[in-house]
Design a protein around this motif. Structure first.
Motif, PDB file in Angstrom:
ATOM      1  N   ASN A  91      32.425  44.253  30.874  1.00 50.31           N
ATOM      2  CA  ASN A  91      33.759  43.861  30.379  1.00 50.31           C
ATOM      3  C   ASN A  91      34.734  43.503  31.500  1.00 50.31           C
ATOM      4  O   ASN A  91      35.938  43.429  31.281  1.00 50.31           O
ATOM      5  CB  ASN A  91      34.363  44.968  29.514  1.00 50.31           C
ATOM      6  CG  ASN A  91      34.449  46.300  30.248  1.00 50.31           C
ATOM      7  OD1 ASN A  91      33.750  46.501  31.240  1.00 50.31           O
ATOM      8  ND2 ASN A  91      35.307  47.206  29.762  1.00 50.31           N
ATOM      9  N   THR A  92      34.249  43.276  32.716  1.00 48.40           N
ATOM     10  CA  THR A  92      35.133  42.984  33.841  1.00 48.40           C
ATOM     11  C   THR A  92      35.685  41.569  33.805  1.00 48.40           C
ATOM     12  O   THR A  92      35.084  40.655  33.206  1.00 48.40           O
ATOM     13  CB  THR A  92      34.385  43.216  35.155  1.00 48.40           C
ATOM     14  OG1 THR A  92      35.298  43.051  36.241  1.00 48.40           O
ATOM     15  CG2 THR A  92      33.261  42.198  35.340  1.00 48.40           C
ATOM     16  N   LYS A  93      36.808  41.395  34.459  1.00 47.99           N
ATOM     17  CA  LYS A  93      37.421  40.070  34.635  1.00 47.99           C
ATOM     18  C   LYS A  93      37.550  39.738  36.114  1.00 47.99           C
ATOM     19  O   LYS A  93      38.272  38.816  36.497  1.00 47.99           O
ATOM     20  CB  LYS A  93      38.807  40.045  33.982  1.00 47.99           C
ATOM     21  CG  LYS A  93      38.784  40.287  32.477  1.00 47.99           C
ATOM     22  CD  LYS A  93      40.207  40.328  31.916  1.00 47.99           C
ATOM     23  CE  LYS A  93      40.200  40.649  30.422  1.00 47.99           C
ATOM     24  NZ  LYS A  93      41.584  40.752  29.904  1.00 47.99           N
ATOM     25  N   LEU A  94      36.861  40.531  36.945  1.00 49.06           N
ATOM     26  CA  LEU A  94      37.010  40.368  38.393  1.00 49.06           C
ATOM     27  C   LEU A  94      36.570  38.985  38.858  1.00 49.06           C
ATOM     28  O   LEU A  94      37.224  38.379  39.718  1.00 49.06           O
ATOM     29  CB  LEU A  94      36.206  41.459  39.117  1.00 49.06           C
ATOM     30  CG  LEU A  94      36.315  41.492  40.634  1.00 49.06           C
ATOM     31  CD1 LEU A  94      37.766  41.722  41.074  1.00 49.06           C
ATOM     32  CD2 LEU A  94      35.412  42.585  41.209  1.00 49.06           C
ATOM     33  N   HIS A  95      35.495  38.467  38.294  1.00 53.32           N
ATOM     34  CA  HIS A  95      35.004  37.147  38.736  1.00 53.32           C
ATOM     35  C   HIS A  95      35.975  36.022  38.385  1.00 53.32           C
ATOM     36  O   HIS A  95      35.948  34.957  38.984  1.00 53.32           O
ATOM     37  CB  HIS A  95      33.627  36.875  38.119  1.00 53.32           C
ATOM     38  CG  HIS A  95      33.625  36.925  36.616  1.00 53.32           C
ATOM     39  ND1 HIS A  95      33.803  38.090  35.910  1.00 53.32           N
ATOM     40  CD2 HIS A  95      33.477  35.929  35.682  1.00 53.32           C
ATOM     41  CE1 HIS A  95      33.757  37.841  34.606  1.00 53.32           C
ATOM     42  NE2 HIS A  95      33.556  36.518  34.444  1.00 53.32           N
ATOM     43  N   GLN A  96      36.856  36.260  37.392  1.00 52.58           N
ATOM     44  CA  GLN A  96      37.829  35.227  37.009  1.00 52.58           C
ATOM     45  C   GLN A  96      38.986  35.125  37.995  1.00 52.58           C
ATOM     46  O   GLN A  96      39.657  34.101  38.070  1.00 52.58           O
ATOM     47  CB  GLN A  96      38.368  35.535  35.610  1.00 52.58           C
ATOM     48  CG  GLN A  96      37.312  35.536  34.520  1.00 52.58           C
ATOM     49  CD  GLN A  96      37.865  35.988  33.178  1.00 52.58           C
ATOM     50  OE1 GLN A  96      39.060  36.226  33.036  1.00 52.58           O
ATOM     51  NE2 GLN A  96      36.979  36.105  32.181  1.00 52.58           N
ATOM     52  N   VAL A  97      39.227  36.225  38.759  1.00 51.88           N
ATOM     53  CA  VAL A  97      40.333  36.226  39.721  1.00 51.88           C
ATOM     54  C   VAL A  97      40.057  35.231  40.846  1.00 51.88           C
ATOM     55  O   VAL A  97      40.969  34.544  41.322  1.00 51.88           O
ATOM     56  CB  VAL A  97      40.541  37.651  40.277  1.00 51.88           C
ATOM     57  CG1 VAL A  97      41.570  37.629  41.401  1.00 51.88           C
ATOM     58  CG2 VAL A  97      40.992  38.590  39.168  1.00 51.88           C
ATOM     59  N   GLY A  98      38.777  35.142  41.286  1.00 54.59           N
ATOM     60  CA  GLY A  98      38.442  34.171  42.332  1.00 54.59           C
ATOM     61  C   GLY A  98      38.685  32.748  41.882  1.00 54.59           C
ATOM     62  O   GLY A  98      39.087  31.886  42.675  1.00 54.59           O
ATOM     63  N   GLU A  99      38.482  32.496  40.588  1.00 51.43           N
ATOM     64  CA  GLU A  99      38.683  31.153  40.059  1.00 51.43           C
ATOM     65  C   GLU A  99      40.171  30.839  39.870  1.00 51.43           C
ATOM     66  O   GLU A  99      40.633  29.746  40.197  1.00 51.43           O
ATOM     67  CB  GLU A  99      37.963  31.014  38.720  1.00 51.43           C
ATOM     68  CG  GLU A  99      36.457  31.198  38.815  1.00 51.43           C
ATOM     69  CD  GLU A  99      35.794  31.275  37.451  1.00 51.43           C
ATOM     70  OE1 GLU A  99      34.581  31.492  37.423  1.00 51.43           O
ATOM     71  OE2 GLU A  99      36.504  31.150  36.422  1.00 51.43           O
ATOM     72  N   SER A 100      40.943  31.837  39.363  1.00 51.99           N
ATOM     73  CA  SER A 100      42.358  31.567  39.072  1.00 51.99           C
ATOM     74  C   SER A 100      43.274  31.804  40.268  1.00 51.99           C
ATOM     75  O   SER A 100      44.357  31.232  40.349  1.00 51.99           O
ATOM     76  CB  SER A 100      42.826  32.461  37.908  1.00 51.99           C
ATOM     77  OG  SER A 100      42.787  33.829  38.299  1.00 51.99           O
ATOM     78  N   GLY A 101      42.852  32.664  41.178  1.00 52.04           N
ATOM     79  CA  GLY A 101      43.702  33.013  42.316  1.00 52.04           C
ATOM     80  C   GLY A 101      44.865  33.934  41.925  1.00 52.04           C
ATOM     81  O   GLY A 101      45.790  34.121  42.714  1.00 52.04           O
ATOM     82  N   LEU A 102      44.818  34.534  40.704  1.00 60.38           N
ATOM     83  CA  LEU A 102      45.914  35.391  40.218  1.00 60.38           C
ATOM     84  C   LEU A 102      45.496  36.861  40.243  1.00 60.38           C
ATOM     85  O   LEU A 102      44.369  37.209  39.880  1.00 60.38           O
ATOM     86  CB  LEU A 102      46.311  35.014  38.788  1.00 60.38           C
ATOM     87  CG  LEU A 102      46.810  33.571  38.593  1.00 60.38           C
ATOM     88  CD1 LEU A 102      47.065  33.299  37.116  1.00 60.38           C
ATOM     89  CD2 LEU A 102      48.066  33.327  39.418  1.00 60.38           C
TER      90      LEU A 102
END
Length: 560
Positions: free
Chosen positions: A59-70
């Protein structure tokens, strides 16, 4: 070589961190996990390198931070069955985002303790006892809803306030918290809230690991209602056989003594001392309010029956149709409306003690015959019963009538009169013993000041006027007036203008017979009252509808 040295340098630091740290690349694959993260995620070396983060934390969203930069800060999520707080930030190399870092803090235990604290807070809040907590310095930390309801105070006016300040301002008459801080032990006491409500408070010290008091927790229970119920229970026991308040069984301890300064009452007092020890019937005569009941109290108190019942019956207050059943009692079913179990009469209740027949002159003639038989035979028979019960009672009677005149008029039996009149005590009206007035004024003034916890004084002019008044209502009128003045006059010194008009005017000089003189005296009184109420000449003048200068001139003329 350089990267290996850096890895070797940072890895011990990385692994020593309490919070779990996860580093992923832009593709979401795990680049690094510290020891805390491995323990939390339940993975070991060799099981996570190059694995996509969602394989470990679905259920992580960590990989999305690299894409969004947020960044995302302080997000709660469940990981491996434990509640965690997660911070996610982009990982930069220079200005370029190359991945993301997640910091995971296991807050399961913290959440558990927070839940416990909320439960404890609910328990404290919904407790029927009031709870009051202060810190080691005596400052209020919290109160619960029950405390607010018991005392009428709100937590907004208490929290943050020092107990010494609250006590000084009259919130409480004493502080158990301060006593606990001083004596370092549990203390219980009765506390008066806002000078009215009584509560029982128990202060408990809470000690820290060093043995110092960290706070004091006080439980508060309202006992006002309990005290009232106790008083009502005692009253009910005392009056269990006595109804409708037409007679009394107990009396105020203040009534045991009579107050006098002159020879007339001194002789009566000496006579009471002489006759009180004997079971002789005594008739007390005198005008209303002269103190006949006080004399009766004193006789009973000075007799060897003082620890036995003392029942007082007002013969004029009980309807004629009921007086016989009240005095003699009745058996079950003796008449329509009778109690099923019957009822003991007042004469029986007074057995071994004393009965006062007040206003004896108002007793109906048929009942006088029955009372005469009781006095002659020393026994009583209930209505509807054939059983005779022996009696040992002392009879006191009181009247403000001339019974000889009532005998002549056929309204009172002569034989009963002489049965009751073994000894007669004639109480003179207060107008015939003016030397007692000053002593009575002092007695009742001190009594009511103490009873109502009020500190007041009589001015010399007021005292002089009261001493000269003729008191047609006798001691009762004097007593009621003193009580009235103490509770109704707002100032600490009672002046002549505070007195009722008929008493005030009785002290005016004879030369005030002219209308002009009387009007001026009335004007003076009105000005005094306005000055006392408003506190300044200007405000008093405004209230009286006068110019300030006019009022000043009048006051100068009256007080040159």
């Amino acid at each position: 070589m350089k990267n290996a040295m850096m890895t070797e340098y940072w890895k011990p630091i990385f692994d020593s961190m309490h919070n779990g740290v996860v580093v992923v690349g832009l593709d979401g694959k795990v680049l690094q996990l510290n020891a805390s993260a491995q323990k939390l995620l339940q993975v070991h070396d060799g099981e996570w390198e190059g694995v996509h983060i969602t394989s470990i934390i679905p259920n992580t969203k960590l990989h999305q931070v690299g894409e969004s930069g947020l960044s995302t800060i302080g997000e709660k999520m469940e990981i491996q069955g434990r509640m965690c707080m997660v911070n996610r930030t982009p990982l930069y190399r220079g200005d370029e985002v190359v991945g993301a870092i997640g910091v995971i803090q296991d807050i399961s235990e913290m959440e558990h303790y927070i839940s416990l604290l909320k439960q404890l807070d609910s328990i404290v809040e919904f407790s029927t006892d009031g709870i009051y907590v202060v810190d080691r310095y005596g400052k209020t930390l919290m109160v619960n809803t029950a405390y607010e309801q018991i005392t009428g105070f709100t937590r907004q006016e208490l929290v943050g306030r020092h107990m010494a300040d609250l006590t000084e301002e009259g919130y409480f008459d004493q502080s158990v918290s301060l006593l606990v801080l001083e004596q370092k032990k549990q203390i219980s006491l009765i506390q008066k809230i806002n000078r009215k409500k009584e509560v029982i408070v128990t202060g408990n010290p809470v000690f820290d690991s060093d043995g110092h008091i960290s706070m004091v927790v006080t439980s508060v229970r309202d006992i006002t209602q309990l005290n009232e119920m106790k008083q009502e229970l005692n009253k009910a026991k005392s009056f269990s056989q006595i109804q409708n308040h037409r007679y009394t069984l107990m009396f105020d301890g203040q009534e045991h003594s009579i107050v006098f300064r002159g020879d007339k009452m001194r002789r009566i007092y000496e006579q009471i001392r002489q006759i009180a020890p004997f079971p002789t019937s005594i008739m007390i005569s005198g005008p209303s309010g002269a103190g006949k009941e006080v004399i009766a109290n004193l006789i009973h108190h000075m007799s060897d029956r003082k620890d036995q019942p003392f029942i007082k019956v007002n013969c004029a207050a009980i309807p004629e149709a009921l007086l016989e059943s009240e005095l003699f009692g009745y058996e079950a079913g003796a008449f329509t409306g009778a109690q099923k179990e019957g009822r003991i009469g007042l004469l029986e209740l007074a057995d071994k003690g004393t009965i006062l027949l007040d206003e004896i002159g108002e007793m109906p003639l048929p009942l006088q015959v029955k009372l005469l038989r009781v006095l002659q035979e020393k026994q009583v028979q209930r209505i509807g019963s054939s059983k005779v019960r022996k009696l040992d009672i002392r009879i006191l009677s009181a009247t403000n009538r001339d019974l000889r005149e009532r005998i002549q008029a056929g309204q009172f039996r002569e034989d009963l009169y002489y049965r009751l009149l073994v000894v007669e005590l004639q109480i003179p009206p207060l107008s015939e013993r003016p030397e007692d007035v000053a002593a009575l004024i002092d007695h009742f003034f001190q009594y009511y000041c103490k009873a109502y916890r009020i500190d007041k004084q009589l001015s010399e002019e007021t005292r002089h006027l009261l001493n000269g008044y003729h008191w047609p209502g006798n001691v009762r009128e004097l007593r009621n007036l003193i009580e009235n003045l103490i509770v109704s006059v707002p100032s600490t010194v009672i002046e002549t203008h505070h007195l009722p008009r008929h008493i005030y005017e009785s002290g005016l000089p004879d030369n005030l017979s002219s209308l002009k003189a009387r009007l001026e005296e009335f004007e003076k009184r009105a000005v005094r009252e306005a000055l006392e109420k408003h506190g300044s000449i200007r405000k008093a003048a405004l209230a009286l509808g006068l110019d300030h200068s006019t009022l000043v001139k009048k006051m100068k003329r009256w007080n040159p």
